[in-house]
Design a protein around this motif. Structure first.
Motif, PDB file in Angstrom:
ATOM      1  N   SER A 183       0.827  -1.191   0.000  1.00 38.50           N
ATOM      2  CA  SER A 183       0.000   0.000   0.000  1.00 38.50           C
ATOM      3  C   SER A 183       0.870   1.252   0.000  1.00 38.50           C
ATOM      4  CB  SER A 183      -0.987  -0.047   1.163  1.00 38.50           C
ATOM      5  OG  SER A 183      -0.596   0.674   2.250  1.00 38.50           O
ATOM      6  N   TYR A 184       0.579   2.111  -0.934  1.00 40.86           N
ATOM      7  CA  TYR A 184       1.281   3.379  -1.159  1.00 40.86           C
ATOM      8  C   TYR A 184       2.764   3.209  -1.498  1.00 40.86           C
ATOM      9  CZ  TYR A 184      -3.060   5.145   0.685  1.00 40.86           C
ATOM     10  OH  TYR A 184      -4.385   5.389   0.887  1.00 40.86           O
ATOM     11  N   SER A 185       3.161   2.024  -1.907  1.00 40.80           N
ATOM     12  CA  SER A 185       4.518   1.903  -2.427  1.00 40.80           C
ATOM     13  C   SER A 185       4.557   2.704  -3.724  1.00 40.80           C
ATOM     14  CB  SER A 185       4.904   0.445  -2.662  1.00 40.80           C
ATOM     15  OG  SER A 185       4.119  -0.135  -3.663  1.00 40.80           O
ATOM     16  N   CYS A 186       5.651   3.344  -3.974  1.00 41.66           N
ATOM     17  CA  CYS A 186       5.828   4.181  -5.174  1.00 41.66           C
ATOM     18  C   CYS A 186       4.884   5.385  -5.190  1.00 41.66           C
ATOM     19  CB  CYS A 186       5.676   3.357  -6.445  1.00 41.66           C
ATOM     20  SG  CYS A 186       6.922   2.066  -6.584  1.00 41.66           S
ATOM     21  N   GLN A 187       4.464   5.838  -4.045  1.00 34.53           N
ATOM     22  CA  GLN A 187       3.633   7.038  -3.938  1.00 34.53           C
ATOM     23  C   GLN A 187       4.502   8.255  -4.234  1.00 34.53           C
ATOM     24  OE1 GLN A 187       0.407   6.748  -3.340  1.00 34.53           O
ATOM     25  NE2 GLN A 187      -0.122   8.883  -3.203  1.00 34.53           N
ATOM     26  N   ASP A 188       4.055   9.112  -5.129  1.00 34.46           N
ATOM     27  CA  ASP A 188       4.741  10.351  -5.504  1.00 34.46           C
ATOM     28  C   ASP A 188       6.157  10.117  -6.040  1.00 34.46           C
ATOM     29  OD1 ASP A 188       2.512  11.861  -4.789  1.00 34.46           O
ATOM     30  OD2 ASP A 188       3.201  12.041  -2.713  1.00 34.46           O
ATOM     31  N   VAL A 189       6.340   9.039  -6.792  1.00 37.27           N
ATOM     32  CA  VAL A 189       7.626   8.749  -7.425  1.00 37.27           C
ATOM     33  C   VAL A 189       7.758   9.590  -8.699  1.00 37.27           C
ATOM     34  CG1 VAL A 189       8.916   6.959  -8.677  1.00 37.27           C
ATOM     35  CG2 VAL A 189       7.891   6.446  -6.459  1.00 37.27           C
ATOM     36  N   ASP A 190       8.942  10.114  -8.929  1.00 45.00           N
ATOM     37  CA  ASP A 190       9.226  10.933 -10.104  1.00 45.00           C
ATOM     38  C   ASP A 190      10.335  10.251 -10.904  1.00 45.00           C
ATOM     39  OD1 ASP A 190       9.300  13.126 -11.879  1.00 45.00           O
ATOM     40  OD2 ASP A 190      10.849  14.117 -10.689  1.00 45.00           O
ATOM     41  N   ILE A 191      10.030   9.912 -12.167  1.00 45.57           N
ATOM     42  CA  ILE A 191      11.027   9.265 -13.028  1.00 45.57           C
ATOM     43  C   ILE A 191      11.256  10.151 -14.240  1.00 45.57           C
ATOM     44  CG2 ILE A 191      11.600   7.241 -14.418  1.00 45.57           C
ATOM     45  CD1 ILE A 191       9.693   5.623 -12.615  1.00 45.57           C
ATOM     46  N   ASP A 192      12.504  10.539 -14.439  1.00 45.43           N
ATOM     47  CA  ASP A 192      12.892  11.357 -15.588  1.00 45.43           C
ATOM     48  C   ASP A 192      13.890  10.548 -16.404  1.00 45.43           C
ATOM     49  OD1 ASP A 192      13.387  13.332 -17.407  1.00 45.43           O
ATOM     50  OD2 ASP A 192      14.453  14.649 -16.010  1.00 45.43           O
ATOM     51  N   ALA A 193      13.413   9.967 -17.486  1.00 41.87           N
ATOM     52  CA  ALA A 193      14.236   9.098 -18.331  1.00 41.87           C
ATOM     53  C   ALA A 193      13.871   9.336 -19.793  1.00 41.87           C
ATOM     54  CB  ALA A 193      14.036   7.639 -17.935  1.00 41.87           C
ATOM     55  N   GLU A 194      14.119  10.525 -20.259  1.00 36.47           N
ATOM     56  CA  GLU A 194      13.716  10.943 -21.608  1.00 36.47           C
ATOM     57  C   GLU A 194      14.221  10.013 -22.702  1.00 36.47           C
ATOM     58  OE1 GLU A 194      11.858  13.642 -22.846  1.00 36.47           O
ATOM     59  OE2 GLU A 194      11.230  13.982 -20.792  1.00 36.47           O
ATOM     60  N   TYR A 195      15.455   9.528 -22.580  1.00 40.86           N
ATOM     61  CA  TYR A 195      16.077   8.769 -23.664  1.00 40.86           C
ATOM     62  C   TYR A 195      16.451   7.340 -23.262  1.00 40.86           C
ATOM     63  CZ  TYR A 195      16.158  13.168 -26.129  1.00 40.86           C
ATOM     64  OH  TYR A 195      15.792  14.327 -26.745  1.00 40.86           O
ATOM     65  N   ILE A 196      15.672   6.746 -22.378  1.00 43.50           N
ATOM     66  CA  ILE A 196      15.890   5.345 -22.016  1.00 43.50           C
ATOM     67  C   ILE A 196      15.370   4.470 -23.150  1.00 43.50           C
ATOM     68  CG2 ILE A 196      13.688   5.054 -20.788  1.00 43.50           C
ATOM     69  CD1 ILE A 196      16.986   3.670 -19.499  1.00 43.50           C
ATOM     70  N   ASP A 197      16.026   3.364 -23.413  1.00 40.10           N
ATOM     71  CA  ASP A 197      15.564   2.472 -24.474  1.00 40.10           C
ATOM     72  C   ASP A 197      14.261   1.776 -24.077  1.00 40.10           C
ATOM     73  OD1 ASP A 197      16.197   1.074 -27.108  1.00 40.10           O
ATOM     74  OD2 ASP A 197      15.928  -0.635 -25.745  1.00 40.10           O
ATOM     75  N   THR A 198      14.236   1.177 -22.869  1.00 40.87           N
ATOM     76  CA  THR A 198      13.061   0.446 -22.410  1.00 40.87           C
ATOM     77  C   THR A 198      12.720   0.848 -20.979  1.00 40.87           C
ATOM     78  OG1 THR A 198      13.684  -1.450 -23.780  1.00 40.87           O
ATOM     79  CG2 THR A 198      12.068  -1.857 -22.045  1.00 40.87           C
ATOM     80  N   MET A 199      11.463   1.207 -20.760  1.00 44.43           N
ATOM     81  CA  MET A 199      10.972   1.564 -19.429  1.00 44.43           C
ATOM     82  C   MET A 199       9.819   0.643 -19.096  1.00 44.43           C
ATOM     83  SD  MET A 199      10.624   3.671 -16.745  1.00 44.43           S
ATOM     84  CE  MET A 199      11.431   5.188 -17.178  1.00 44.43           C
ATOM     85  N   SER A 200       9.886  -0.018 -17.935  1.00 49.28           N
ATOM     86  CA  SER A 200       8.822  -0.915 -17.503  1.00 49.28           C
ATOM     87  C   SER A 200       8.444  -0.584 -16.064  1.00 49.28           C
ATOM     88  CB  SER A 200       9.282  -2.372 -17.599  1.00 49.28           C
ATOM     89  OG  SER A 200       8.281  -3.239 -17.128  1.00 49.28           O
ATOM     90  N   ILE A 201       7.131  -0.416 -15.830  1.00 46.87           N
ATOM     91  CA  ILE A 201       6.630  -0.099 -14.494  1.00 46.87           C
ATOM     92  C   ILE A 201       5.491  -1.051 -14.177  1.00 46.87           C
ATOM     93  CG2 ILE A 201       5.528   1.654 -13.062  1.00 46.87           C
ATOM     94  CD1 ILE A 201       6.725   3.740 -14.978  1.00 46.87           C
ATOM     95  N   SER A 202       5.538  -1.653 -12.986  1.00 48.34           N
ATOM     96  CA  SER A 202       4.463  -2.536 -12.534  1.00 48.34           C
ATOM     97  C   SER A 202       3.993  -2.087 -11.158  1.00 48.34           C
ATOM     98  CB  SER A 202       4.935  -3.989 -12.448  1.00 48.34           C
ATOM     99  OG  SER A 202       5.293  -4.466 -13.718  1.00 48.34           O
ATOM    100  N   CYS A 203       2.688  -1.996 -11.012  1.00 44.01           N
ATOM    101  CA  CYS A 203       2.083  -1.603  -9.744  1.00 44.01           C
ATOM    102  C   CYS A 203       1.159  -2.734  -9.313  1.00 44.01           C
ATOM    103  CB  CYS A 203       1.316  -0.299  -9.912  1.00 44.01           C
ATOM    104  SG  CYS A 203       0.695   0.387  -8.371  1.00 44.01           S
ATOM    105  N   GLY A 204       1.489  -3.380  -8.206  1.00 42.16           N
ATOM    106  CA  GLY A 204       0.766  -4.561  -7.753  1.00 42.16           C
ATOM    107  C   GLY A 204      -0.590  -4.272  -7.139  1.00 42.16           C
ATOM    108  N   GLU A 205      -1.306  -5.328  -6.883  1.00 38.26           N
ATOM    109  CA  GLU A 205      -2.632  -5.281  -6.269  1.00 38.26           C
ATOM    110  C   GLU A 205      -2.576  -4.487  -4.961  1.00 38.26           C
ATOM    111  OE1 GLU A 205      -6.593  -5.903  -5.839  1.00 38.26           O
ATOM    112  OE2 GLU A 205      -5.496  -6.839  -7.477  1.00 38.26           O
TER     113      GLU A 205
END
Length: 167
Positions: free
Chosen positions: A72-94
């Motif tokens: 619960s509330y993991s990754c709350q208000d996370v800021d990711i700045d990756a304009e030129y990343i090749d692959t970005m993957s984000i998973s948010c669990g139940e």
């Protein structure tokens, strides 16, 4: 509880970095990465709260960032700045209710996995010029607040070996 809070993870000289954050840890941390690979695992309530991830590489680096949030509330208000990343993957669990601001406008592949109710309902994703954008949302209530994309088709992946940090 509270380990690695307010820490700076500087992976600018690393090839690969894994950060494992347990319940309530890694809050207000900053991750600086020009690494080819970055895995951040936020496992538990309020883990990675207000974390900042900055990628300063280029598309030709074949870099990837993988962020997994469970609790619960993991990754709350996370800021990711990756304009030129090749692959970005984000998973948010139940039950995680992640709220993120993600700028990955020029990525080749952007993958978002929402596994529960309200997974990304307060998130903002900017992927205006991304080659491929995949949203895998198991609930209509997982939909991000703002999605900015122009989608084409292409896939890319990379793998390297390197460092691991647990908090």
């Amino acid at each position: 509880y509270g380990e690695c809070d307010n820490d700076l993870f500087n992976a600018s000289l690393a090839t690969y970095l894994t950060i494992n954050c347990a319940m309530g840890s890694c809050r207000n941390s900053i991750v600086l990465s020009t690494a080819a690979g970055l895995n951040v695992s936020c496992q538990g309530s309020y883990s990675c709260y207000k974390m900042q991830i900055k990628y300063d590489g280029a598309l030709v680096d074949d870099g990837y960032i993988d962020v997994t949030c469970n609790g619960s509330y993991s990754c709350q208000d996370v800021d990711i700045d990756a304009e030129y990343i090749d692959t970005m993957s984000i998973s948010c669990g139940e039950g995680s209710e992640c709220s993120m601001s993600v700028n990955t406008n020029h990525t080749n592949e952007f993958i978002v996995n929402g596994l529960g109710y309200n997974s990304f309902n307060q998130s903002i994703f900017n992927a205006d010029y991304a080659e491929t954008v995949n949203f895998n949302l198991l609930s209509s209530d997982s939909t991000p607040k703002t999605i900015s994309t122009v989608s084409n088709t292409r896939t890319a992946a990379s793998s390297t070996k390197g460092n691991k940090t647990s908090c």
